[in-house]
Structures are given as structure tokens and as C-alpha cells.
Design a protein around this motif. Structure first.
Motif, mmCIF file in Angstrom:
data_model
loop_
_atom_site.group_PDB
_atom_site.id
_atom_site.type_symbol
_atom_site.label_atom_id
_atom_site.label_comp_id
_atom_site.label_asym_id
_atom_site.label_seq_id
_atom_site.Cartn_x
_atom_site.Cartn_y
_atom_site.Cartn_z
ATOM 1 N N UNK B 97 0.813 -1.209 0.000
ATOM 2 C CA UNK B 97 0.000 0.000 0.000
ATOM 3 C C UNK B 97 0.854 1.270 0.000
ATOM 4 N N UNK B 98 2.178 1.099 0.150
ATOM 5 C CA UNK B 98 3.040 2.263 0.390
ATOM 6 C C UNK B 98 2.949 3.298 -0.731
ATOM 7 N N UNK B 99 2.940 2.816 -1.978
ATOM 8 C CA UNK B 99 2.957 3.766 -3.094
ATOM 9 C C UNK B 99 1.733 4.669 -3.053
ATOM 10 N N UNK B 100 0.592 4.080 -2.885
ATOM 11 C CA UNK B 100 -0.648 4.853 -2.865
ATOM 12 C C UNK B 100 -0.669 5.841 -1.694
ATOM 13 N N UNK B 101 -0.206 5.367 -0.520
ATOM 14 C CA UNK B 101 -0.137 6.257 0.642
ATOM 15 C C UNK B 101 0.815 7.423 0.369
ATOM 16 N N UNK B 102 1.936 7.102 -0.279
ATOM 17 C CA UNK B 102 2.920 8.149 -0.574
ATOM 18 C C UNK B 102 2.322 9.198 -1.505
ATOM 19 N N UNK B 103 1.505 8.748 -2.478
ATOM 20 C CA UNK B 103 0.899 9.707 -3.407
ATOM 21 C C UNK B 103 -0.073 10.626 -2.668
ATOM 22 N N UNK B 104 -0.809 10.058 -1.691
ATOM 23 C CA UNK B 104 -1.721 10.886 -0.898
ATOM 24 C C UNK B 104 -0.930 11.952 -0.136
ATOM 25 N N UNK B 105 0.150 11.503 0.507
ATOM 26 C CA UNK B 105 0.996 12.456 1.238
ATOM 27 C C UNK B 105 1.571 13.504 0.294
ATOM 28 N N UNK B 106 2.042 13.036 -0.879
ATOM 29 C CA UNK B 106 2.614 13.962 -1.862
ATOM 30 C C UNK B 106 1.588 15.020 -2.267
ATOM 31 N N UNK B 107 0.323 14.604 -2.399
ATOM 32 C CA UNK B 107 -0.718 15.557 -2.794
ATOM 33 C C UNK B 107 -0.873 16.650 -1.744
ATOM 34 N N UNK B 108 -0.852 16.246 -0.467
ATOM 35 C CA UNK B 108 -0.960 17.244 0.616
ATOM 36 C C UNK B 108 0.251 18.180 0.598
ATOM 37 N N UNK B 109 1.430 17.578 0.430
ATOM 38 C CA UNK B 109 2.655 18.393 0.422
ATOM 39 C C UNK B 109 2.627 19.369 -0.753
ATOM 40 N N UNK B 110 2.247 18.867 -1.928
ATOM 41 C CA UNK B 110 2.212 19.747 -3.103
ATOM 42 C C UNK B 110 1.226 20.890 -2.881
ATOM 43 N N UNK B 111 0.027 20.574 -2.357
ATOM 44 C CA UNK B 111 -0.955 21.630 -2.107
ATOM 45 C C UNK B 111 -0.404 22.660 -1.133
ATOM 46 N N UNK B 112 0.195 22.182 -0.049
ATOM 47 C CA UNK B 112 0.741 23.102 0.950
ATOM 48 C C UNK B 112 1.817 23.991 0.336
ATOM 49 N N UNK B 113 2.718 23.371 -0.440
ATOM 50 C CA UNK B 113 3.845 24.130 -0.978
ATOM 51 C C UNK B 113 3.361 25.159 -1.997
ATOM 52 N N UNK B 114 2.381 24.777 -2.831
ATOM 53 C CA UNK B 114 1.846 25.748 -3.791
ATOM 54 C C UNK B 114 1.299 26.964 -3.051
ATOM 55 N N UNK B 115 0.527 26.702 -1.984
ATOM 56 C CA UNK B 115 -0.033 27.829 -1.227
ATOM 57 C C UNK B 115 1.060 28.621 -0.515
ATOM 58 N N UNK B 116 2.073 27.924 -0.013
ATOM 59 C CA UNK B 116 3.201 28.617 0.613
ATOM 60 C C UNK B 116 3.855 29.575 -0.373
ATOM 61 N N UNK B 117 4.030 29.120 -1.613
ATOM 62 C CA UNK B 117 4.673 29.975 -2.613
ATOM 63 C C UNK B 117 3.784 31.181 -2.914
ATOM 64 N N UNK B 118 2.488 30.924 -3.082
ATOM 65 C CA UNK B 118 1.570 32.021 -3.398
ATOM 66 C C UNK B 118 1.558 33.064 -2.281
ATOM 67 N N UNK B 119 1.614 32.600 -1.027
ATOM 68 C CA UNK B 119 1.595 33.546 0.094
ATOM 69 C C UNK B 119 3.005 34.074 0.388
#
Ligand SMILES: Nc1ncnc2c1ncn2[C@@H]1O[C@H](COP(=O)(O)OP(=O)(O)O)[C@@H](O)[C@H]1O
Ligand SMILES: [Mg+2]
Lengths: 359, 313
Positions: B97-119
Motif C-alpha cells: 500500500x506504500x505507493x498509494x499512501x505516498x501519493x496521498x501524502x505527496x498531494x498534501x505536500x504539493x498543495x501546501x507548498x503551492x499555497x506557501x509559494x503564493x503567500x
């Protein structure tokens, strides 16, 4: 004195620059009470950068400002393109008051009419040589094809053909300053401002760049303000020289005037070591012909070597070597003066009384 | 207040109660009262995160792996690409299950980082330009970085509710400061004589910003971005306490059941993800010229393709 007839391209009128929070109060106090630099520093905690500087530069003229480091040269030259606002006084370029211009007019002036070269090159490290050179065209929105054409012309003019795709850090110091020069002339401006452009370079490279600059200058006839702390360079390059000390322009004149008639001891100390051979003219060391005749009576000028009033001491030495006679100075066919051996030697020494000494 | 205790000059603190906690607890009431108003905004960001996650989950793992390796190759060179490939393969074999879990985490990280850059980027630029703004924002950034996450976890949940959006918000609070700081530092570090030259040749303030200051500050800004990504990853376990799924949640659940094996699997997954993201963003930070070629499109897989196309044409 030779330039007053020419049209003034740059005119600075009573420029004062006082750095510091209380510069306005300091300025008022100066105008009312005439404070010295030290008094201003102690009472207002302000630094006087430039003190009441006025001068004008004629079309095509090379105007050198010479002074030791900290004398206010960089501060003064930055008033011309208004990188620095004066505390008092104003600058006119071709009759237009630079200090009254809007931000937009000022940018147009800087991009099109004025090219500047900096002591530390100040090239943009993330841009190629070509993109550095045509920066002023790029900010004006001029299209790529034209920029390529202009860049090639400017880069060729400073002997950097083939280097246009390199980055500044791939070039030697001398080459970098050639890029700086190319950037300054790229937009074909009327005015060149050069703030110690060659001071950071090795003597040999400096000499090469001076030569390149003088060739370019002879070809392009740009009105130039050239800053240096090296009197030899000022004399080599300048049509006129201004000597600056502690923010004050202490003397403005041709190289010959500066060397032969220093305004004060400070300037005299500066010019003491300068060779007079290529600077001082026959007109300055000669005795009026009538006076010579009156004192010496005899002698037939027919066999004397003949020089013109504007001939330099170097040429007079060549003439004097072949003969025991004094040198006759003729202008428009008339005998105007006589240079005796003694006057010639005194002139080479730089003694002011050369012409007045009785032969 | 503490009327019953006698006031003691040597120990005034225990006898005086200003009731700071009681008063500040009002923030919870305020948060609950304003829940409704915040819902549409929450909905928007929820949708965004869900879409990013769906996209990452939709790509078959092998294709995603190849894609990430190509990105690493382009950004950081061949050696990093090999390392990234090895890391990702290891991640995949860690657990079915690791790959799928990692993609979920990656999605959260990507969303956070995009917003961090915008702000963070505009704030950093402002701080780089204005000493007063820098002085004002610095204590705020210090607070954001040092205040324990559990303090703001509760108000955020009260206001927004549990789930991804709250997770992203607490991540941003913790991960934003280095980007602001390093953007400011990068802008301040630009050689003033180069900026002066740009002014002397007639550039507008905007042109100076985009043609001189930002490009020259880019390596420092990217170092800030790298830090922000790393801090985002380090928040995933805490974020999972407010019901964010992914690798962090595995660790949290394993902790609850004292299941060391599962915790190690989840933890290793986070570490591997961190290594991959770190190496790729560090590669971005070093200029291409430092690695011996002039333009990014002359190197890596793109350089290969460009070379092939040019070679034919
Ligand atoms: N921005 C500034 N603020 C305060 N003092 C300054 C500033 N710029 C220059 N000065 C001072 O003005 C004087 C003249 O400096 P400058 O024009 O750079 O001299 P130069 O170019 O002849 O070496 C120096 O004493 C310097 O310290
Ligand atoms: Mg200077």
C-alpha cells in the motif's frame, strides 16, 4: 575658456548634496551661516558629498573630474542622470531641467540619451554579454531583431566580436569593462558618464582600454564626463579637467591651465610630478617679441628656428637642439615672441616665471 | 480572582491570575461561530486537494516513477536521477500500500507548498524591500516556527473541521517562514550596483524586480523552497491527527497499536519521499552553468530530445 562658445549639453548649477536625515536643516543652516564640512557633521550628523558644484560640458567635449577617493566624484556624476537627488541646485541636459522630469521622462532620458560605465562594471551576471549590452533597448521594448543588430555593432566596436553568447564571469576584467563600454554606447546616447571606468584594471589593460575609449570617442564624438583619480589619465583623455577636493570643485581648466596655473597648493601638489613636455605650449613660455628686442637689441631673427604659438615644449626642444639661437614664435606670419633656452628649460621644469626671466 | 490567597511580594505570580487562558479560549467560540462563513472557501480548497490527489493516484506507479526520475534528471543531473529511481523502487517494495499512501501524502505536500509559494513569495519580496515590513513580520515568523502545532490545531479544527484543508493550513503555518525569510534574504543580497546599473539604463521598478532582482535571488529563494518542502513533510504525522490520510496516518495508527513494524514502514516512506523531493529541489537551486552547460534545455532528457530533433533536421 575654450568651451564657452560651444553649446552646453550638460549644465550643473550649484549642486549641493548633503547625506543624512537632517539634510534639509543642514542645507538651510549652510546657506544662512556658511558652515564647514566638520560643523555640518557635528551639528546635524550629515555628510557633505558635493558642495556647490557648477560646471558645463560642451557638445563632444570630454570633461574629466579628478580627485582622491571620497572627494565626491561618484556622488556628483550621479546627479547628471539623477540617480541621486540634489539637496540644492539643478542639472540641465540640452536645456531641459532633469530634476523637473517625471519618472517616465527620466527613464526615457536614461535609456536613450545617457550611457553609463561603472568602476565595478556592474554587469548582470545572469545575462549573456549580448543581453547585457542591449539592456537599455530591452527595457524600452525594442524588438529582438533590432537588439541583435545593435548588440553586434556595439560588441564589434569594443573588439569583443564573437563573445556575445558568453556570460560575464567567463570574461577577464578588461573584457568585462569592454562589455560595460559597449552597453553604454549601444543605444547611441548623446552623453557618456564614466565613473572611474578603468581604475580597477591592471596598468597594461588600463592603457589598452584608454586607447579603445579614445578611438571610439574620436569616432563617436560623445559628450563625456569622465571620472578618474589618476591625473595622468585625466590629462591623456580630457579636453578639460575639474579638480575636486572634499566635495568642492577647486579648479576647472584645460590640462595646460591646470598644470601651469594651479589654483592652490593642493592642485600644485597634484601636478608637481606631471611632465610638461606634451602639455605646455610655446605661447606660455615665450617672451613678447618687442620686449625681447628691447632688452637684447641685436640679433637677426632670419636664422632662428621658427615655431608656432601652439607648439608644445617637446617640439621646441627638437628645434633648439640644432642651433645656438633662441626660437622665434610666429603667428600668421608675424613675429609674436621669442623662446630663449633658459625659458625653455624653466618651462620643462614647470616654473611659472619662465617667460618673465630676463634672458 | 485569587482573593483567598494573600499577596506575597516575593512570589506575586501565584497569587495573581489574569485568566489569560479563559479569555483566549474565546477564540474557540469565535471559530465555531464563524464556521458557516468559511465553508465555501473550504470547499474550494478541498476540491483542489482532491483533484491533485486523484491525478497522482490515477497515474500507474511505474509511469509516475519514470516521470519523477525524468524530472530529477532534468533538474539535478544523471546521478541524482539514479538515486531517485533507487529510492522510489524501494518505496514501492516497502509495502503493497506504500505507493498509494505516498501519493496521498505527496498531494498534501504539493498543495501546501503551492499555497506557501503564493503567500510567501510576495511577503518575502515585500520584506526584502522594506525594513519596516521585515521588522514587523519577523516576530510573526518566529512565532509560526516555534509555537507547538498542538496549540493551533484546536482552533483550526473548530473553524474548519477535520480533514485535508485543516491539514494543509497547519502545514502552511509551520512550513511558510523559511520561504519568506530566504526570499527576503535573496532580494537583500542582490548586488546594489547591478540594480543601480539597471536604473541608470532606464528600467522601471517592475523591470528591475523581474529582470534583475528575482533572477539573482533565485538560488536563495529555491533554498527557501527546499526548506519549506522539507518542513511540510515533517508535518505529515501531526496533520494525520486531524484526519489527513497518507503515510503520516500509518505512523500515527501504528503508534496507537504499538506496532513498531508498521511505524517503521510509514516512517521510511516519509524519509524516502523527503530525500527525493530534497534532491530534486536542490538540483533546481544550483544553476545549470555550475554543472557545465549553459541552458537547462541543453541538458538532461530535454537536451537529449532537442539534440535528436536538431540532429535530424
Ligand atoms: N549614500 C550615502 N550616504 C552617506 N554618505 C555617503 C553616501 N554616498 C557617499 N557618501 C559620502 O560622500 C562622500 C563622497 O563619496 P563618493 O562620491 O563616493 O566619493 P568618490 O567617488 O570621489 O570616491 C564620502 O565621504 C562618502 O562617505
Ligand atoms: Mg567613486
Amino acid at each position: 575658456m575654450t568651451e564657452t562658445s560651444r553649446e552646453a549639453v550638460i549644465r550643473c548649477d550649484g549642486i549641493w548634496k548633503i547625506f543624512g536625515e537632517k539634510s534639509r536643516q543642514a542645507m538651510d543652516a549652510v546657506l544662512k551661516q556658511g558652515l564647514s564640512k566638520e560643523e555640518i557633521r557635528d551639528r546635524f550628523d550629515c555628510v557633505v558629498g558635493v558642495r556647490d558644484a557648477s560646471f558645463s560640458v560642451g557638445r563632444g567635449e570630454i570633461f574629466c573630474i579628478m580627485g582622491l577617493s571620497g572627494s565626491g566624484k561618484s556622488t556628483l556624476i550621479r546627479h547628471i542622470n539623477r540617480l541621486i537627488e540634489p539637496t540644492a541646485g539643478s542639472v540641465f541636459i540640452e536645456g531641459q531641467n532633469v530634476n523637473a522630469m517625471s519618472a517616465k521622462e527620466l527613464r526615457a532620458l536614461r535609456a536613450q540619451k545617457i550611457g553609463m560605465v561603472f568602476q565595478n562594471m556592474a554587469l548582470m551576471p545572469h545575462r549573456t554579454v549580448r543581453d547585457n549590452v542591449v539592456f537599455s533597448l530591452e527595457v524600452r521594448g525594442i524588438d529582438e531583431a533590432e537588439r541583435v543588430r545593435v548588440a553586434k555593432r556595439a560588441i564589434d566596436a569594443v573588439d569583443l566580436t564573437g563573445w556575445d553568447q558568453k556570460y560575464p564571469d567567463e570574461l577577464s576584467g578588461g573584457m568585462q569593462q569592454r562589455v560595460g563600454l559597449a552597453r553604454a554606447i549601444a543605444a547611441d546616447p548623446t552623453i557618456l558618464l564614466m565613473d572611474e571606468p578603468f581604475s580597477a584594471l591592471d596598468p597594461l589593460i588600463r592603457r589598452q582600454l584608454q586607447t579603445t575609449f579614445m578611438e571610439l570617442s574620436a569616432e563617436l564624438h560623445k559628450t563625456t564626463v569622465f571620472i578618474t583619480h589618476d591625473l595622468d589619465e585625466a590629462i591623456r583623455i580630457g579636453d578639460r579637467i575639474a579638480i575636486m577636493k572634499d566635495g568642492v570643485l577647486v579648479q576647472i581648466g584645460t590640462p595646460e591651465e591646470i598644470v601651469t596655473e594651479p589654483a592652490d597648493d593642493y592642485v600644485a601638489d597634484f601636478v608637481a610630478g606631471i611632465s610638461k613636455l606634451d602639455l605646455v605650449t610655446a605661447a606660455r613660455v615665450m617672451q613678447p617679441f618687442a620686449q625681447y628686442r628691447q632688452m637684447n637689441g641685436d640679433g637677426d631673427p632670419a636664422h632662428w628656428p621658427v615655431a608656432r604659438p601652439e607648439d608644445k615644449l617637446n617640439a621646441l626642444v627638437d628645434l633648439a637642439i640644432g642651433t645656438d639661437h633662441p626660437i622665434l614664435v610666429k603667428a600668421d606670419g608675424a613675429n609674436v615672441g621669442v623662446v630663449t633656452k633658459k625659458a625653455l628649460l624653466r618651462g620643462i621644469q614647470g616654473r611659472e616665471d619662465a617667460a618673465m626671466e630676463v634672458a | 480572582m485569587a482573593e483567598d490567597k494573600t499577596f506575597n511580594w516575593l512570589d506575586p505570580f501565584s497569587s495573581v491570575d489574569l485568566d489569560v487562558d479563559g479569555r483566549t479560549d474565546g477564540i474557540k467560540q469565535w471559530a465555531i461561530a464563524n464556521r458557516e462563513a468559511i465553508q465555501p472557501i473550504k470547499g474550494f480548497f478541498d476540491g483542489l486537494i482532491i483533484r491533485i490527489e486523484a491525478a497522482l493516484q490515477a497515474v500507474p506507479p511505474v509511469i509516475m516513477l519514470v516521470l519523477l526520475v525524468l524530472i530529477a534528471w532534468q533538474a539535478a543531473g544523471r546521478r541524482v536521477a539514479i538515486l531517485v529511481a533507487a529510492c522510489l523502487v524501494a518505496l514501492g517494495f516497502l509495502d503493497p500500500a506504500a505507493w498509494s499512501l505516498a501519493m496521498t501524502t505527496l498531494a498534501i505536500v504539493i498543495s501546501s507548498v503551492i499555497l506557501c509559494v503564493i503567500i510567501g513569495l510576495p511577503l518575502g519580496i515585500l520584506a526584502g524591500k522594506s525594513d519596516r515590513f521585515e521588522a514587523a513580520i519577523r516576530p510573526v515568523l518566529d512565532t509560526m516556527q516555534t509555537i507547538p502545532a498542538f496549540v493551533y490545531l484546536v482552533p483550526v479544527v473548530m473553524l474548519i473541521g477535520i480533514g485535508n484543508v485543516s491539514g494543509v493550513i497547519v502545514t502552511i503555518i509551520f512550513a511558510l517562514p523559511p520561504l519568506v525569510r530566504l526570499t527576503s534574504l535573496g532580494i537583500r543580497g542582490v548586488n546594489p550596483s547591478v540594480v543601480e546599473a539597471a536604473r541608470a539604463f532606464g528600467a522601471t521598478p517592475n523591470q528591475i524586480m523581474f529582470k534583475v532582482e528575482l533572477p539573482l535571488a533565485t538560488p536563495t529563494i529555491l533554498a527557501g523552497l527546499n526548506q519549506t518542502i522539507m518542513l511540510s513533510l515533517s508535518m505529515v504525522v501531526i496533520a494525520s491527527m486531524i484526519s489527513v490520510k497518507g503515510l503520516g496516518n500509518e505512523v500515527l495508527r501504528a503508534m496507537g497499536r504499538l506496532d513498531a513494524g508498521k511505524a517503521i514502514v510509514g516512517g521510511l516512506g516519509i524519509v524516502i519521499l523527503a530525500i527525493v523531493l530534497d534532491r530534486i529541489t536542490q538540483g533546481l537551486g544550483r544553476s545549470g552553468r555550475a554543472r557545465g552547460h549553459r541552458h537547462w534545455w541543453q541538458a538532461g532528457p530535454v537536451g537529449l530530445v532537442v539534440g535528436l530533433v536538431k540532429g535530424r533536421g
